[in-house]
Design a protein around this motif. Sequence first.
Motif, PDB file in Angstrom:
ATOM      1  N   LEU A 255     -16.090 -77.356 -23.264  1.00  0.00           N
ATOM      2  CA  LEU A 255     -15.854 -75.963 -22.890  1.00  0.00           C
ATOM      3  C   LEU A 255     -16.689 -75.574 -21.675  1.00  0.00           C
ATOM      4  N   GLN A 256     -17.867 -76.163 -21.547  1.00  0.00           N
ATOM      5  CA  GLN A 256     -18.697 -75.909 -20.364  1.00  0.00           C
ATOM      6  C   GLN A 256     -18.004 -76.412 -19.108  1.00  0.00           C
ATOM      7  N   ASP A 257     -17.382 -77.593 -19.185  1.00  0.00           N
ATOM      8  CA  ASP A 257     -16.629 -78.123 -18.044  1.00  0.00           C
ATOM      9  C   ASP A 257     -15.505 -77.162 -17.651  1.00  0.00           C
ATOM     10  N   LEU A 258     -14.790 -76.672 -18.650  1.00  0.00           N
ATOM     11  CA  LEU A 258     -13.676 -75.760 -18.382  1.00  0.00           C
ATOM     12  C   LEU A 258     -14.182 -74.448 -17.803  1.00  0.00           C
ATOM     13  N   TYR A 259     -15.285 -73.949 -18.336  1.00  0.00           N
ATOM     14  CA  TYR A 259     -15.893 -72.712 -17.832  1.00  0.00           C
ATOM     15  C   TYR A 259     -16.294 -72.861 -16.365  1.00  0.00           C
ATOM     16  N   HIS A 260     -16.929 -73.965 -16.008  1.00  0.00           N
ATOM     17  CA  HIS A 260     -17.322 -74.202 -14.614  1.00  0.00           C
ATOM     18  C   HIS A 260     -16.101 -74.367 -13.712  1.00  0.00           C
TER      19      HIS A 260
ATOM     20  N   GLU B  17     -26.690 -84.734 -35.927  1.00  0.00           N
ATOM     21  CA  GLU B  17     -26.153 -86.058 -35.646  1.00  0.00           C
ATOM     22  C   GLU B  17     -24.895 -85.964 -34.784  1.00  0.00           C
ATOM     23  N   TRP B  18     -24.062 -84.980 -35.068  1.00  0.00           N
ATOM     24  CA  TRP B  18     -22.860 -84.724 -34.263  1.00  0.00           C
ATOM     25  C   TRP B  18     -23.236 -84.519 -32.796  1.00  0.00           C
ATOM     26  N   LEU B  19     -24.259 -83.709 -32.573  1.00  0.00           N
ATOM     27  CA  LEU B  19     -24.732 -83.457 -31.206  1.00  0.00           C
ATOM     28  C   LEU B  19     -25.339 -84.721 -30.585  1.00  0.00           C
ATOM     29  N   LYS B  20     -26.120 -85.440 -31.372  1.00  0.00           N
ATOM     30  CA  LYS B  20     -26.780 -86.652 -30.888  1.00  0.00           C
ATOM     31  C   LYS B  20     -25.756 -87.676 -30.390  1.00  0.00           C
ATOM     32  N   GLN B  21     -24.572 -87.678 -30.998  1.00  0.00           N
ATOM     33  CA  GLN B  21     -23.514 -88.617 -30.629  1.00  0.00           C
ATOM     34  C   GLN B  21     -22.682 -88.142 -29.436  1.00  0.00           C
ATOM     35  N   GLY B  22     -23.141 -87.082 -28.764  1.00  0.00           N
ATOM     36  CA  GLY B  22     -22.475 -86.626 -27.547  1.00  0.00           C
ATOM     37  C   GLY B  22     -21.357 -85.628 -27.760  1.00  0.00           C
ATOM     38  N   MET B  23     -21.302 -85.035 -28.959  1.00  0.00           N
ATOM     39  CA  MET B  23     -20.280 -84.042 -29.248  1.00  0.00           C
ATOM     40  C   MET B  23     -20.823 -82.633 -28.980  1.00  0.00           C
ATOM     41  N   PHE B  24     -19.973 -81.631 -29.178  1.00  0.00           N
ATOM     42  CA  PHE B  24     -20.329 -80.258 -28.823  1.00  0.00           C
ATOM     43  C   PHE B  24     -20.110 -79.314 -30.004  1.00  0.00           C
ATOM     44  N   ILE B  25     -20.768 -78.154 -29.925  1.00  0.00           N
ATOM     45  CA  ILE B  25     -20.680 -77.148 -30.989  1.00  0.00           C
ATOM     46  C   ILE B  25     -20.460 -75.782 -30.362  1.00  0.00           C
ATOM     47  N   CYS B  26     -19.586 -74.977 -30.990  1.00  0.00           N
ATOM     48  CA  CYS B  26     -19.448 -73.574 -30.593  1.00  0.00           C
ATOM     49  C   CYS B  26     -19.485 -72.709 -31.856  1.00  0.00           C
ATOM     50  N   ALA B  27     -19.609 -71.414 -31.674  1.00  0.00           N
ATOM     51  CA  ALA B  27     -19.741 -70.468 -32.794  1.00  0.00           C
ATOM     52  C   ALA B  27     -18.374 -70.095 -33.355  1.00  0.00           C
ATOM     53  N   HIS B  28     -18.358 -69.839 -34.666  1.00  0.00           N
ATOM     54  CA  HIS B  28     -17.121 -69.435 -35.342  1.00  0.00           C
ATOM     55  C   HIS B  28     -17.387 -68.264 -36.294  1.00  0.00           C
TER      56      HIS B  28
END
Length: 291
Positions: free
Chosen positions: A61-66, A139-150
């Motif tokens: 989402l950061q890529d898309l935002y930029h 662990e999800w983040l450590k593996q290069g994944m992303f998180i957003c709020a819900h």
Amino acid sequence: MIILLIIILLFLIYQHINKEVPILMYHRIADIPNDRNTVSPIMFEQQLQYLKRHGYTTISLQDLYHHFTLKSPLPSKSILLTFDDGYEDNLMNALPLLKKYDMAATVCIISNWIGQENNWEDYKNKPHCRTMDLAQLQEWLKQGMFICAHTVNHPFLPRLNNEEILHELASCKISLEHQLHIPIDFLCYPYGDFDNRVKILAKQAGYKAALGIFKGTDFWRNDLFSLKRVVISSRQPLWEFALKVSSLHMIFIGMRILEYRIKQYRDLLPPTLLQRIFSKHGNKKHINKNN
């Protein structure tokens, strides 16, 4: 002249949809028969294989935002994978496959549901499962994944007052940032349900962009606070998935937007008027049948 206008219109539609980045919406990755929101691991791997084979690159989402705000270039076949609610099987079943095919995804986390059993789904007679706990999210983040709020509790946001909406948005962001030690800049509206008031309060809460589905979105306009997504269900064959990740994915979204708009206008009509319309339609069919 009419043919020329049609050609111009089709060209403009193509130019518009060709620029859109497909944002896919998943929930669970598990073997749950007859659950449209749960994609099996086998089906999910077939989809990732298709994406890999056809040169797609997953972005954040950061890529898309930029890309929207700074005009940063994106890979020619960019795609965004999102998982709503943060189920444990996203980590257990989806993550190994994402790593296998060198892809990344964003999971949308409900701050009050972290590490909880899915009691909110009992009415659907689904087998129990859990959402990821804090260690699993890390662990999800450590593996290069992303998180957003819900949000905090996954409510229908437009049904709340301003104070309640702001609590759901701001408290979720603050809680996730505090527990995960990362900025939480992006939001996913529960049920894809939002209105202009919710969008204003999302900006006020400090979000940079927000994910919807089709409700409340605009086919023609890119709005960072109503990003359109295409639903991936367990009931679609691979050829349909191929269409949903191509430029034609906007056609699926456009059809859902049109369907929603028709229902909106239908609901505005007085019940007596609807009865007269359907009564006349029924009478015409009866007359034609007799003739």
